[in-house]
Design a protein around this motif. Structure first.
Motif, PDB file in Angstrom:
ATOM      1  N   VAL A  57       0.891  -1.185   0.139  1.00 38.79           N
ATOM      2  CA  VAL A  57       0.020  -0.023  -0.082  1.00 38.79           C
ATOM      3  C   VAL A  57       0.883   1.294  -0.025  1.00 38.79           C
ATOM      4  N   ILE A  58       1.979   1.219   0.703  1.00 40.31           N
ATOM      5  CA  ILE A  58       2.850   2.312   0.768  1.00 40.31           C
ATOM      6  C   ILE A  58       3.624   2.669  -0.332  1.00 40.31           C
ATOM      7  N   THR A  59       3.971   1.576  -1.072  1.00 46.36           N
ATOM      8  CA  THR A  59       4.704   1.696  -2.333  1.00 46.36           C
ATOM      9  C   THR A  59       3.900   2.121  -3.475  1.00 46.36           C
ATOM     10  N   MET A  60       2.616   1.633  -3.226  1.00 46.44           N
ATOM     11  CA  MET A  60       1.428   1.999  -4.545  1.00 46.44           C
ATOM     12  C   MET A  60       1.126   3.471  -4.333  1.00 46.44           C
ATOM     13  N   ALA A  61       1.057   3.914  -3.180  1.00 50.88           N
ATOM     14  CA  ALA A  61       0.535   5.421  -2.879  1.00 50.88           C
ATOM     15  C   ALA A  61       1.921   6.276  -3.153  1.00 50.88           C
ATOM     16  N   VAL A  62       2.933   5.993  -2.891  1.00 50.26           N
ATOM     17  CA  VAL A  62       4.193   6.782  -3.553  1.00 50.26           C
ATOM     18  C   VAL A  62       4.206   6.886  -5.090  1.00 50.26           C
ATOM     19  N   TYR A  63       4.212   5.760  -5.687  1.00 46.82           N
ATOM     20  CA  TYR A  63       4.221   6.062  -7.053  1.00 46.82           C
ATOM     21  C   TYR A  63       3.035   6.740  -7.650  1.00 46.82           C
ATOM     22  N   LEU A  64       1.779   6.511  -6.987  1.00 53.99           N
ATOM     23  CA  LEU A  64       0.613   7.304  -7.349  1.00 53.99           C
ATOM     24  C   LEU A  64       0.942   8.951  -7.084  1.00 53.99           C
ATOM     25  N   THR A  65       1.343   9.081  -6.130  1.00 56.96           N
ATOM     26  CA  THR A  65       1.694  10.556  -5.554  1.00 56.96           C
ATOM     27  C   THR A  65       2.529  11.214  -6.490  1.00 56.96           C
ATOM     28  N   ILE A  66       3.589  10.549  -6.975  1.00 64.00           N
ATOM     29  CA  ILE A  66       4.717  11.023  -7.573  1.00 64.00           C
ATOM     30  C   ILE A  66       4.121  11.207  -9.267  1.00 64.00           C
ATOM     31  N   SER A  67       3.181  10.451  -9.608  1.00 66.46           N
ATOM     32  CA  SER A  67       2.738  10.462 -11.096  1.00 66.46           C
ATOM     33  C   SER A  67       1.667  11.711 -10.822  1.00 66.46           C
ATOM     34  N   LEU A  68       0.717  11.979  -9.954  1.00 67.73           N
ATOM     35  CA  LEU A  68      -0.269  13.021  -9.949  1.00 67.73           C
ATOM     36  C   LEU A  68       0.535  14.329  -9.642  1.00 67.73           C
ATOM     37  N   VAL A  69       1.620  14.282  -9.004  1.00 65.38           N
ATOM     38  CA  VAL A  69       2.369  15.647  -9.007  1.00 65.38           C
ATOM     39  C   VAL A  69       3.019  16.065 -10.134  1.00 65.38           C
ATOM     40  N   THR A  70       3.753  15.121 -10.952  1.00 62.69           N
ATOM     41  CA  THR A  70       4.179  15.286 -12.247  1.00 62.69           C
ATOM     42  C   THR A  70       3.093  15.693 -13.282  1.00 62.69           C
ATOM     43  N   SER A  71       1.948  15.112 -13.500  1.00 58.61           N
ATOM     44  CA  SER A  71       1.010  15.398 -14.043  1.00 58.61           C
ATOM     45  C   SER A  71       0.190  16.843 -13.742  1.00 58.61           C
ATOM     46  N   PHE A  72       0.333  17.275 -12.569  1.00 61.84           N
ATOM     47  CA  PHE A  72      -0.154  18.457 -12.062  1.00 61.84           C
ATOM     48  C   PHE A  72       0.799  19.527 -12.534  1.00 61.84           C
ATOM     49  N   VAL A  73       2.085  19.374 -12.385  1.00 63.38           N
ATOM     50  CA  VAL A  73       3.088  20.605 -12.909  1.00 63.38           C
ATOM     51  C   VAL A  73       3.083  20.512 -14.382  1.00 63.38           C
ATOM     52  N   MET A  74       3.054  19.367 -15.183  1.00 63.27           N
ATOM     53  CA  MET A  74       3.244  19.450 -16.745  1.00 63.27           C
ATOM     54  C   MET A  74       1.743  20.099 -17.094  1.00 63.27           C
ATOM     55  N   ASN A  75       0.552  19.897 -16.505  1.00 61.43           N
ATOM     56  CA  ASN A  75      -0.627  20.323 -16.847  1.00 61.43           C
ATOM     57  C   ASN A  75      -0.489  21.993 -16.607  1.00 61.43           C
ATOM     58  N   ILE A  76      -0.092  22.379 -15.544  1.00 62.82           N
ATOM     59  CA  ILE A  76       0.138  23.924 -15.346  1.00 62.82           C
ATOM     60  C   ILE A  76       0.793  24.279 -16.682  1.00 62.82           C
ATOM     61  N   TYR A  77       2.151  23.849 -16.930  1.00 62.63           N
ATOM     62  CA  TYR A  77       2.740  24.260 -17.913  1.00 62.63           C
ATOM     63  C   TYR A  77       2.196  24.156 -19.577  1.00 62.63           C
ATOM     64  N   ASN A  78       1.218  23.332 -19.504  1.00 62.56           N
ATOM     65  CA  ASN A  78       0.520  22.840 -20.682  1.00 62.56           C
ATOM     66  C   ASN A  78      -0.604  24.147 -21.031  1.00 62.56           C
ATOM     67  N   ARG A  79      -1.304  24.593 -19.797  1.00 58.94           N
ATOM     68  CA  ARG A  79      -2.014  25.588 -19.930  1.00 58.94           C
ATOM     69  C   ARG A  79      -1.492  26.988 -20.230  1.00 58.94           C
ATOM     70  N   ARG A  80      -0.257  27.082 -19.844  1.00 56.56           N
ATOM     71  CA  ARG A  80       0.454  28.218 -20.052  1.00 56.56           C
ATOM     72  C   ARG A  80       0.723  28.355 -21.923  1.00 56.56           C
ATOM     73  N   VAL A  81       1.104  27.137 -22.517  1.00 58.32           N
ATOM     74  CA  VAL A  81       1.499  27.483 -23.758  1.00 58.32           C
ATOM     75  C   VAL A  81       0.361  26.801 -24.616  1.00 58.32           C
ATOM     76  N   ALA A  82      -0.738  26.788 -24.162  1.00 64.45           N
ATOM     77  CA  ALA A  82      -1.884  26.174 -24.832  1.00 64.45           C
ATOM     78  C   ALA A  82      -2.509  27.497 -25.619  1.00 64.45           C
ATOM     79  N   ILE A  83      -2.939  27.159 -26.915  1.00 60.94           N
ATOM     80  CA  ILE A  83      -3.501  28.287 -27.607  1.00 60.94           C
ATOM     81  C   ILE A  83      -4.902  28.821 -26.990  1.00 60.94           C
ATOM     82  N   VAL A  84      -4.940  30.106 -27.047  1.00 60.62           N
ATOM     83  CA  VAL A  84      -6.159  30.906 -26.293  1.00 60.62           C
ATOM     84  C   VAL A  84      -7.173  31.116 -27.525  1.00 60.62           C
ATOM     85  N   GLU A  85      -8.188  30.503 -27.097  1.00 54.42           N
ATOM     86  CA  GLU A  85      -9.469  30.751 -28.252  1.00 54.42           C
ATOM     87  C   GLU A  85      -9.921  32.081 -28.130  1.00 54.42           C
ATOM     88  N   ARG A  86      -9.964  32.937 -29.221  1.00 53.32           N
ATOM     89  CA  ARG A  86     -10.563  34.183 -29.314  1.00 53.32           C
ATOM     90  C   ARG A  86     -12.193  34.389 -29.781  1.00 53.32           C
TER      91      ARG A  86
END
Length: 399
Positions: A370-399
């Motif tokens: 359980v601890i090991t699965m929780a660690v990998y899940l947390t790392i994946s969620l944090v990585t996705s969160f950071v990359m999603n923030i950057y993705n929103r910054r470079v995404a095309i803004v609809e006008r």
């Protein structure tokens, strides 16, 4: 005259309201899932009690009783606990994942750009690399790097010597270890000031470029802030007789080397395998992103007098990032998860240390898993969160 009886429910009834039905079905589903989880946990607890296996996380405070060759914190068999072993494995996983992401990104961009090169040899070499590496299982590549490339290195007594400071042999790369004195905090402060100054200068330079079109040597000035300021403070301290940083140089003995710091072959093999394997996929992602940019953008930048390198760096890549980021995030997650294959070559990552040695000694299977699965899940969620923030910054803004 026949009268038809309406089969519709009264308008005031909530039984046929789609929203009510949807909420009802969701409540039923949640209740079923909660019941299944409750039964599974209860059944597991009864089985553990019947088998006289202790449960809980108290085992983390017990003495580990084993050593780990690569530890970023102080760790010993007699004085460290299973909780310390967990931290060591976690830090080793984060270390190889961080280096893997950086180097795989650099190599992947080089390969992706090389595949679109007008030079026939360069493009074909990149194509062969991609098609070969990504079609060979990662586990086999790790075994190749470890057993075929690093294992044949000479023994410690015959180490490859570079400047009497760096020694390479089958046990790893031995190099000088920096030792920081009490006044070294001045250098760390200078580094922090340099980072802040770099961020502020880059923002100012971008605003000036947008307003006036004037370009500034951002990279060179940033390098001067980040590297120049700490080096300058080091020189000033040395002029006043202080020695904030010294080095423990490895010394060659009869059978082994003493002192310094060691980069173990297991770490190098795992890093090389993760980087070369993931870079092949990142290269295809980069190539697809560049091809998604309209050719008109390249033609327009060429008409403005930009060179091919400037066109790629200032026009094509920034627009291609909008296509590259989502699949690139998946490759970053794969690097972290694929690092668990380190158990095959003995690198002490989280799986090898915690789910291997600790689990075998304690028998706390449920807690460890359980601890090991929780660690990998947390790392994946944090990585996705950071990359999603950057993705929103470079995404095309609809006008």
């Amino acid at each position: 005259m026949q009268t038809t009886v309406s089969q519709e429910a009264p308008k005031g009834s909530i039984l046929y309201d789609p929203k009510v039905r949807g909420i009802f079905y969701q409540v039923v589903l949640v209740a079923i899932v909660a019941f299944i989880i409750y039964e599974a946990v209860t059944n597991a607890a009864e089985n553990l009690q019947r088998a006289k296996i202790a449960s809980g996380f108290g085992f983390l405070n017990n003495t580990a009783g084993f050593d780990i060759n690569q530890a970023l914190i102080n760790f010993s068999a007699a004085g460290s606990t299973y909780g310390d072993a967990f931290i060591v494995g976690l830090l080793n996983t984060l270390l190889v994942s961080a280096f893997g992401i950086v180097f795989a990104t650099i190599l992947g961009f080089i390969v992706g750009i090389a595949r679109l090169s007008k030079n026939w040899i360069v493009s074909k070499v990149a194509m062969v690399y991609v098609e070969t590496i990504r079609n060979i299982p990662l586990l086999l590549q790790l075994l190749f790097w470890y057993h075929a490339v690093l294992a044949p290195l000479p023994q410690p007594r015959d180490s490859i010597n570079v400047g009497n400071s760096f020694f390479l042999n089958a046990r790893g790369l031995f190099m000088p270890k920096p030792l920081f004195a009490g006044d070294a905090w001045v250098i760390w402060v200078a580094l922090a000031v340099g980072v802040v100054a770099t961020i502020l200068f880059r923002r100012w330079a971008w605003k000036q470029q947008a307003a006036t079109g004037k370009l500034y040597p951002i990279n060179w000035i940033s390098l001067g802030f980040v590297v120049g300021l700490p080096v300058l403070m080091w020189i000033l301290l040395a002029l006043f007789g202080a020695n904030p940083i010294s080095f423990d140089v490895p010394v060659k003995g009869t059978f082994n080397l003493r002192g310094g710091m060691t980069v173990y072959p297991e770490f190098v093999a795992l890093l090389l395998g993760l980087v070369t394997y993931t870079a092949a996929f990142i290269g295809e992602v980069v190539r697809a992103g560049i091809l998604a940019v309209s050719k008109g953008q390249t033609e327009a930048s060429s008409a403005l007098g930009l060179t091919s390198a400037q066109n790629l760096r200032l026009v094509v890549i920034p627009q291609a990032m909008r296509v590259i980021i989502p699949p690139l995030t998946s490759q970053y997650l794969n690097i972290t998860k694929n690092s668990s294959l380190a158990v095959a070559i003995g690198y002490p990552d989280l799986v090898q240390v915690f789910m291997g040695t600790v689990l075998n000694q304690t028998g706390q299977a449920i807690e460890v898993v359980v601890i090991t699965m929780a660690v990998y899940l947390t790392i994946s969620l944090v990585t996705s969160f950071v990359m999603n923030i950057y993705n929103r910054r470079v995404a095309i803004v609809e006008r």
